[in-house]
Design a protein around this motif. Structure first.
Motif, PDB file in Angstrom:
ATOM      1  N   TRP A 108       0.840  -1.200   0.000  1.00  9.43           N
ATOM      2  CA  TRP A 108       0.000   0.000   0.000  1.00  9.43           C
ATOM      3  C   TRP A 108       0.875   1.251   0.000  1.00  9.43           C
ATOM      4  O   TRP A 108       1.817   1.354   0.795  1.00  9.43           O
ATOM      5  CB  TRP A 108      -0.901   0.024   1.235  1.00  9.43           C
ATOM      6  CG  TRP A 108      -2.062  -0.908   1.146  1.00  9.43           C
ATOM      7  CD1 TRP A 108      -2.200  -2.127   1.745  1.00  9.43           C
ATOM      8  CD2 TRP A 108      -3.269  -0.699   0.397  1.00  9.43           C
ATOM      9  NE1 TRP A 108      -3.407  -2.690   1.418  1.00  9.43           N
ATOM     10  CE2 TRP A 108      -4.087  -1.831   0.591  1.00  9.43           C
ATOM     11  CE3 TRP A 108      -3.735   0.336  -0.419  1.00  9.43           C
ATOM     12  CZ2 TRP A 108      -5.351  -1.960  -0.007  1.00  9.43           C
ATOM     13  CZ3 TRP A 108      -4.986   0.213  -1.014  1.00  9.43           C
ATOM     14  CH2 TRP A 108      -5.780  -0.923  -0.803  1.00  9.43           C
ATOM     15  N   GLU A 164      -2.384  -0.289   5.835  1.00 11.15           N
ATOM     16  CA  GLU A 164      -3.522  -0.776   5.064  1.00 11.15           C
ATOM     17  C   GLU A 164      -4.782  -0.023   5.463  1.00 11.15           C
ATOM     18  O   GLU A 164      -5.115   0.052   6.653  1.00 11.15           O
ATOM     19  CB  GLU A 164      -3.724  -2.276   5.282  1.00 11.15           C
ATOM     20  CG  GLU A 164      -4.891  -2.826   4.484  1.00 11.15           C
ATOM     21  CD  GLU A 164      -4.965  -4.339   4.487  1.00 11.15           C
ATOM     22  OE1 GLU A 164      -5.993  -4.882   4.047  1.00 11.15           O
ATOM     23  OE2 GLU A 164      -3.981  -4.979   4.932  1.00 11.15           O
ATOM     24  N   ALA A 168     -10.088  -0.959   2.251  1.00  5.79           N
ATOM     25  CA  ALA A 168      -9.384  -1.631   1.151  1.00  5.79           C
ATOM     26  C   ALA A 168     -10.343  -2.527   0.368  1.00  5.79           C
ATOM     27  O   ALA A 168     -11.101  -3.303   0.953  1.00  5.79           O
ATOM     28  CB  ALA A 168      -8.234  -2.464   1.708  1.00  5.79           C
ATOM     29  N   HIS A 189      -2.404  -0.693  -4.102  1.00  3.43           N
ATOM     30  CA  HIS A 189      -1.317  -1.669  -4.123  1.00  3.43           C
ATOM     31  C   HIS A 189      -1.766  -2.874  -4.946  1.00  3.43           C
ATOM     32  O   HIS A 189      -2.903  -2.952  -5.411  1.00  3.43           O
ATOM     33  CB  HIS A 189      -0.892  -2.073  -2.701  1.00  3.43           C
ATOM     34  CG  HIS A 189      -1.575  -3.281  -2.140  1.00  3.43           C
ATOM     35  ND1 HIS A 189      -0.887  -4.404  -1.735  1.00  3.43           N
ATOM     36  CD2 HIS A 189      -2.880  -3.561  -1.914  1.00  3.43           C
ATOM     37  CE1 HIS A 189      -1.738  -5.310  -1.265  1.00  3.43           C
ATOM     38  NE2 HIS A 189      -2.954  -4.827  -1.362  1.00  3.43           N
ATOM     39  N   LYS A 191      -1.088  -7.384  -5.296  1.00  2.00           N
ATOM     40  CA  LYS A 191      -0.618  -8.538  -4.540  1.00  2.00           C
ATOM     41  C   LYS A 191       0.286  -9.432  -5.401  1.00  2.00           C
ATOM     42  O   LYS A 191       1.264  -8.956  -5.967  1.00  2.00           O
ATOM     43  CB  LYS A 191      -1.814  -9.306  -3.975  1.00  2.00           C
ATOM     44  CG  LYS A 191      -2.639  -8.478  -2.971  1.00  2.00           C
ATOM     45  CD  LYS A 191      -3.740  -9.302  -2.351  1.00  2.00           C
ATOM     46  CE  LYS A 191      -4.615  -8.465  -1.415  1.00  2.00           C
ATOM     47  NZ  LYS A 191      -3.895  -7.969  -0.231  1.00  2.00           N
TER      48      LYS A 191
END
Length: 226
Positions: A108, A164, A168, A189, A191
């Protein structure tokens, strides 16, 4: 999981409603931001560069190619972003953003945590593959621009990191040519790429020509980094 809409045959044109949504939510999804032909041209221009990333487990950005700049910085795109940002624009930075198979995206962060710029700026994340949560799709935090520029929580050298956010959420899945256009202080962000193919996208930043670096007061058009 999000369901991808059928790819549009009409290229994205910015509207006043898009502008209001951008300032309210900090992002908009621009379906068919560039054509399938432009997607192919950009990907082809990076074929040799992407070969150098085999086995890499961290996100990597390759710098602007001449072909990418030509396909992304068109009259239609400029006019739409000028409506969004209000004023004459500067194409500031751009990179071919690749997450290799098994690789990780970025934590993030806000892009303004890197180079602190004052003034109207926006970023565009343009999908060059079908992008879902299976291959390092974006996660986003609507309205996070209202928090202002956040401190970097990564105490070690390297990428910036923010906490975070409570809201989110995964971004919508993207077809090749779709884009997410977002505020420079928007938290986002990605993953892990769980597929066996690179996840390819292009991220570029647009600034009003009166934007200035917070550290030096210099115009961003000087290209000086801080």
């Amino acid at each position: 999981m999000n369901t991808l809409p059928e790819p549009s045959k009409t290229l994205f044109v910015m509207t006043e409603e898009d502008v209001r949504e951008f300032y309210r939510e900090a992002y908009i999804v621009a379906r068919n931001f560039i054509s399938s032909k432009s997607v192919d041209i950009i990907n082809t221009s990076y074929e040799s560069g992407i070969e150098t990333l085999a086995g890499r487990k961290e996100w990597k950005g390759l710098p602007f190619s001449e072909a990418a700049q030509k396909e992304l910085y068109t009259t239609r795109v400029i006019e739409g972003l000028e409506l969004l940002m209000g004023g004459e624009l500067e194409l500031w930075l751009g990179m071919y953003a690749v997450v290799m198979p098994g690789g990780n995206g970025l934590a993030w962060h806000q892009d303004n945590q890197y180079t602190h710029v004052l003034g109207h700026m926006c970023n565009a994340f343009v999908a060059l593959d079908t992008i879902t949560q299976e291959n390092a799709g974006l996660w986003i935090a609507p309205r996070s621009h209202l928090l202002g520029r956040l401190p970097n929580e990564n105490k070690e050298p390297g990428h910036r990191r923010a906490a975070e956010p409570a809201n989110a959420t995964p971004a919508p899945d993207l077809n090749p040519g779709d884009a997410v256009i977002f505020h420079r202080e928007f938290l986002h962000h990605s993953k892990i790429n769980h597929t066996d193919r690179p996840r390819r996208a292009f991220a570029f930043q647009i600034a009003n020509k009166n934007c200035r670096f917070a550290k030096t007061g210099e115009l961003v058009t000087s290209k000086e980094k801080c």
